[in-house]
Design an enzyme around this catalytic site. Structure first.
Site, PDB file in Angstrom:
ATOM      1  N   SER A  38      10.120  -0.357   6.043  1.00 41.63           N
ATOM      2  CA  SER A  38       9.140  -0.825   5.206  1.00 41.63           C
ATOM      3  C   SER A  38       9.760  -1.480   4.017  1.00 41.63           C
ATOM      4  O   SER A  38      11.114  -1.359   3.676  1.00 41.63           O
ATOM      5  CB  SER A  38       8.401   0.108   4.659  1.00 41.63           C
ATOM      6  OG  SER A  38       7.736   0.788   5.658  1.00 41.63           O
TER       7      SER A  38
ATOM      8  N   LEU B  57      13.723  -1.261   0.108  1.00 42.08           N
ATOM      9  CA  LEU B  57      13.365  -1.210   1.258  1.00 42.08           C
ATOM     10  C   LEU B  57      13.518   0.031   1.779  1.00 42.08           C
ATOM     11  O   LEU B  57      14.314   0.865   1.195  1.00 42.08           O
ATOM     12  CB  LEU B  57      14.334  -1.987   2.451  1.00 42.08           C
ATOM     13  CG  LEU B  57      15.745  -1.630   2.414  1.00 42.08           C
ATOM     14  CD1 LEU B  57      15.894  -0.667   3.668  1.00 42.08           C
ATOM     15  CD2 LEU B  57      16.623  -2.900   2.508  1.00 42.08           C
TER      16      LEU B  57
ATOM     17  N   GLY C 134       8.986  -3.216  -0.069  1.00 37.66           N
ATOM     18  CA  GLY C 134       7.854  -3.534  -1.198  1.00 37.66           C
ATOM     19  C   GLY C 134       8.788  -3.907  -2.346  1.00 37.66           C
ATOM     20  O   GLY C 134       9.768  -3.280  -2.845  1.00 37.66           O
TER      21      GLY C 134
ATOM     22  N   CYS D 213       1.331   1.672   5.042  1.00 36.08           N
ATOM     23  CA  CYS D 213       1.269   0.324   4.376  1.00 36.08           C
ATOM     24  C   CYS D 213      -0.012  -0.115   4.445  1.00 36.08           C
ATOM     25  O   CYS D 213      -0.409  -1.443   4.513  1.00 36.08           O
ATOM     26  CB  CYS D 213       2.330  -0.731   5.130  1.00 36.08           C
ATOM     27  SG  CYS D 213       3.814   0.237   5.330  1.00 36.08           S
TER      28      CYS D 213
ATOM     29  N   GLN E 219       0.846  -1.319   0.192  1.00 36.86           N
ATOM     30  CA  GLN E 219       0.033   0.047   0.046  1.00 36.86           C
ATOM     31  C   GLN E 219       0.899   1.334   0.094  1.00 36.86           C
ATOM     32  O   GLN E 219       2.091   1.165  -0.637  1.00 36.86           O
ATOM     33  CB  GLN E 219      -0.776  -0.145   1.335  1.00 36.86           C
ATOM     34  CG  GLN E 219      -1.957  -1.368   1.181  1.00 36.86           C
ATOM     35  CD  GLN E 219      -3.196  -1.257   0.228  1.00 36.86           C
ATOM     36  OE1 GLN E 219      -3.390  -0.056   0.223  1.00 36.86           O
ATOM     37  NE2 GLN E 219      -3.561  -2.416  -0.066  1.00 36.86           N
ATOM     38  N   VAL E 220       0.494   2.140   0.764  1.00 34.34           N
ATOM     39  CA  VAL E 220       0.958   3.534   0.585  1.00 34.34           C
ATOM     40  C   VAL E 220       2.053   3.691   1.804  1.00 34.34           C
ATOM     41  O   VAL E 220       1.823   3.080   2.886  1.00 34.34           O
ATOM     42  CB  VAL E 220      -0.082   4.662   0.681  1.00 34.34           C
ATOM     43  CG1 VAL E 220      -0.488   4.733   2.160  1.00 34.34           C
ATOM     44  CG2 VAL E 220       0.735   6.097   0.395  1.00 34.34           C
ATOM     45  N   THR E 221       3.359   4.437   1.302  1.00 35.93           N
ATOM     46  CA  THR E 221       4.265   4.635   2.246  1.00 35.93           C
ATOM     47  C   THR E 221       4.745   6.063   1.958  1.00 35.93           C
ATOM     48  O   THR E 221       4.691   6.756   1.127  1.00 35.93           O
ATOM     49  CB  THR E 221       5.413   3.396   2.217  1.00 35.93           C
ATOM     50  OG1 THR E 221       6.151   3.650   3.502  1.00 35.93           O
ATOM     51  CG2 THR E 221       6.170   3.496   0.938  1.00 35.93           C
TER      52      THR E 221
END
Length: 205
Positions: free
Chosen positions: A136, A150, A138, A167, A72-74
């Site tokens: 985080s 990361l 992705g 996230c 999702q969003v970060t």
């Protein structure tokens, strides 16, 4: 073992870096070296492929960029190290889960060297100090090769994380190395070098 190039890119705008990652992945062949790119981004929110608009609460003056990684969003911004992994995982004998494990273990090892006890959560990729997220990750895979990677919060303004559900998790609290080590000076460049070394070490195992 395949060659691994470690590159330090300083501060780099998000979109040109994203395009460069995709181009490298599209153009590489079986003999191309793997690459790790260490950098910081100016303030930006990035929204993953499955990202839901409702998780972007109030971006304000910070741009939101749609990208093709999972998750999702970060948020990315100064004081946070970002490490992109352009790795032929098939050549290294890694699956996706194994690559995630490599990244998470490298971060845990780095934080342990600074006296910060951290751990991954199987149900929510990333690395956590207690319930608070400090790193985080992705990834996107194409043609057996990874890109994206990361982000590790070192010494940064955490306010922008309050403008999103990090996230995709409502109420998720975010922390940083500086917040975990109050009063202790952190050398940003040293942390970056150690992060690069830790990920490279795990990949060479």
């Amino acid at each position: 073992m395949a060659e691994l190039l470690c590159k330090r890119l300083g501060e780099a705008d998000y979109l040109p870096t994203f395009e460069a990652m995709k181009a490298l992945t599209d153009e590489r062949n079986a003999d191309s070296p793997d690459e790790l790119w260490l950098l910081q981004h100016p303030r930006v929110f990035t929204q993953g492929r499955a990202g839901k608009a409702e998780h972007v609460l109030a971006p304000g003056d910070i741009p939101v960029v749609q990208v093709d990684r999972g998750g999702q969003v970060t948020y990315h911004g100064p004081g946070q190290w970002v490490l992109y992994l352009m790795v032929d995982i098939k050549r290294r004998g890694l699956g996706v889960r194994a690559l995630v494990d490599v990244i998470e273990q490298a971060i845990v090892d780095l934080l342990a060297a600074y006296g910060i006890a951290a751990a991954p959560k199987p149900e929510a990729p990333g690395v956590y100090v207690g319930a608070d997220k400090i790193a985080s990750l992705g990834l996107r895979l194409r043609r057996g090769c990874s890109y994206h990677g990361l982000s590790l919060n070192v010494d940064m303004d955490l306010e922008p994380f309050s403008r999103i559900n990090p996230c995709g998790y409502e109420g998720l609290q975010v922390t940083s190395m500086a917040r975990c080590l109050p009063g202790q000076a952190l050398d940003m460049e040293e942390v970056g070098d150690r992060l690069l070394s830790a990920v490279a070490h795990q990949l060479k195992q």
